[in-house]
Design an enzyme around this catalytic site. Structure first.
Site, PDB file in Angstrom:
ATOM      1  N   THR A 339       6.795   9.019 -28.953  1.00  0.00           N
ATOM      2  CA  THR A 339       6.967   8.937 -27.500  1.00  0.00           C
ATOM      3  C   THR A 339       6.081   9.954 -26.781  1.00  0.00           C
ATOM      4  OG1 THR A 339       8.716  10.576 -27.320  1.00  0.00           O
ATOM      5  CG2 THR A 339       9.412   8.331 -27.855  1.00  0.00           C
ATOM      6  N   CYS A 340       6.045   9.827 -25.463  1.00  0.00           N
ATOM      7  CA  CYS A 340       5.163  10.705 -24.676  1.00  0.00           C
ATOM      8  C   CYS A 340       5.796  12.063 -24.407  1.00  0.00           C
ATOM      9  CB  CYS A 340       4.827  10.029 -23.356  1.00  0.00           C
ATOM     10  SG  CYS A 340       3.973   8.473 -23.622  1.00  0.00           S
ATOM     11  N   ASP A 341       7.007  12.282 -24.863  1.00  0.00           N
ATOM     12  CA  ASP A 341       7.693  13.543 -24.580  1.00  0.00           C
ATOM     13  C   ASP A 341       7.337  14.598 -25.629  1.00  0.00           C
ATOM     14  OD1 ASP A 341       9.367  15.581 -23.909  1.00  0.00           O
ATOM     15  OD2 ASP A 341      11.163  14.361 -23.788  1.00  0.00           O
ATOM     16  N   SER A 342       7.054  15.820 -25.155  1.00  0.00           N
ATOM     17  CA  SER A 342       6.654  16.859 -26.110  1.00  0.00           C
ATOM     18  C   SER A 342       7.831  17.368 -26.943  1.00  0.00           C
ATOM     19  CB  SER A 342       5.983  18.022 -25.384  1.00  0.00           C
ATOM     20  OG  SER A 342       6.901  18.579 -24.485  1.00  0.00           O
ATOM     21  N   ASN A 378      10.775   4.983 -23.809  1.00  0.00           N
ATOM     22  CA  ASN A 378       9.368   4.519 -23.823  1.00  0.00           C
ATOM     23  C   ASN A 378       9.256   3.047 -24.225  1.00  0.00           C
ATOM     24  OD1 ASN A 378       6.742   6.924 -24.775  1.00  0.00           O
ATOM     25  ND2 ASN A 378       7.701   6.518 -22.838  1.00  0.00           N
TER      26      ASN A 378
END
Ligand SMILES: Cc1ncc(COP(=O)(O)O)c(C=O)c1O
Length: 398
Positions: A339-342, A378
């Site tokens: 996903t785009c989350d760090s 996402n």
């Protein structure tokens, strides 16, 4: 040992074959049939774990906590083995009902319920409920002729990875007041229950809780005690070894021997039965060298089936499917979810051989509290579950 053997020995200690219990060719076959990421649920393993716990807790009725892995195949297999079920919601009631399980085979253990949920469970025929506070006791007055209550007591434990007695459970000192409140209102109190916390690393919190429960039952001799429910908490190995289940349960059984014979013992195991029964097959979909570490981007992460890392504080053993030379080179690596989350990082501190995009990783002990808490953040779909028999070899366990 000569020097070469010593080097080999330490290399093997540091990087053992995490997948030695698996037949790699079976895993490769599954890969030809299913798109990654997917979970593999081994029903023989469910059976193995259930039987091991039953053997370690003779005479104790096991109510599988379906919240840990509410897969119909697991429930069906446990039903076939004569298992009982621990339910906490109307959704769980519907699930087991749809699989032919009857209310009398279940207990409802959520200490806080809506009236609608109580009625739903009663309509199903489940009449044994857990309460832990006066408001909850009073909710049962309209059903006083149908229900039997178990009062959950809080016993905090420092040895449990997931503390469940902070949020639920009456203090021991409040127990007589709760019992009296129920009885004054015509309710039947039949048992005590506790859950010292999930993934308990020592049995002594349970031993103390059993002893305290027995004393409380003796002090409240006006109650017709029928059950003592010792909860879940039985541990499985994630990164390091845990006590073998028979050793873990031996002191608990010793403490239970002091119970009057008329009191039946229940347990609500979730993790111990479900965790080892599932692995996840994950693919490396990207790779980048960032500073001293190689980042490998996987097609599942902490928003998916690896969500237990966030909610359950678990760290799953993860290893490459391709055979690894334990004496070969290992590099500091990072495993990250898609996903785009760090925050979606699975492991920042893992040593791995050089991997390529497309390589497969296997995450083990992925049955409990994993897919149960996965999301579709996402718009990544949750991994599907492939059901098999006999993926894990136990011939070396003795
Ligand atoms: C009421 C109750 N029973 C049983 C369980 C299962 O516990 P475990 O997975 O430690 O066996 C839980 C876990 O959250 C629970 O809340």
């Amino acid at each position: 040992m000569n020097t070469a053997e010593l080097v080999q020995h330490f290399a093997e200690q540091t990087h053992p074959d995490e997948l030695e219990q698996f037949d790699r060719s079976t895993l490769r076959d599954l890969l030809t049939q299913h798109e990654t990421p997917f979970l593999v649920l081994d029903l023989q393993e469910v059976e193995y774990q259930y039987s091991a716990l039953q053997k370690a807790l003779p005479g104790v009725e096991l109510f599988y906590a379906i919240k840990s892995l509410a897969h119909p195949a697991v429930i069906r297999r446990l039903k076939k083995l004569g298992g009982s079920f621990d339910l906490a919601t109307s959704g769980e009631v519907d699930l087991v009902k749809g699989l032919g399980i009857e209310g009398h085979q279940c207990i409802h253990t959520h200490p806080i319920k809506k009236d609608r949920e109580i009625r739903h469970a009663l309509d199903f025929g489940c009449t044994r409920f857990v309460v832990d506070n006066p408001d909850e006791v009073l909710k049962f007055i309209p059903y006083k002729d149908e229900v039997e209550l178990m009062i959950r007591v809080s016993f905090r434990s420092q040895d449990a990875i997931v503390d469940l007695s902070r949020k639920f459970g009456s203090a021991l000192e409040e127990l007589p007041g709760l019992v009296n409140l129920a009885m004054e209102n015509g309710l039947t109190v039949s048992g005590l229950s506790f859950h010292v916390g999930s993934q308990s690393l020592s049995p002594f919190a349970q031993v103390n809780a059993v002893q305290a429960s027995i004393s409380a039952m003796k002090e409240m001799s006006h109650v017709h005690w029928k059950w003592l429910d010792i909860g879940g908490s039985f541990p499985v190995s994630y990164q390091g070894p845990v006590m073998p289940i028979e050793d873990f349960c031996a002191p608990i059984m010793e403490a239970l021997a002091e119970l009057p014979a008329s009191v039946k013992v229940f347990a609500e195991p979730g993790r111990f039965i479900s965790a080892p029964s599932m692995i996840e097959v994950i693919r490396v979909v990207g790779k980048a060298k960032r500073g001293a570490r190689t980042w490998y981007y996987l097609d599942d992460g902490v928003y998916g089936a690896l969500s237990g890392q966030m909610y359950d504080h678990a760290k799953y053993p993860i290893a490459p499917l391709k055979p690894v030379d334990p004496t070969g080179d290992f590099y500091p690596s990072v495993l990250a979810g898609p996903t785009c989350d760090s925050v979606d990082v699975v492991d920042e501190d893992i040593e791995l051989p050089e991997l390529a995009v497309g390589d497969i990783l296997i995450a083990k002990q992925m049955g409990a509290y994993t897919i149960a808490s996965a999301s579709e953040f996402n718009y990544y779909p949750k991994p599907k579950i492939v059901v098999v028999e006999d993926l894990i070899d136990h011939t070396d366990d003795e």
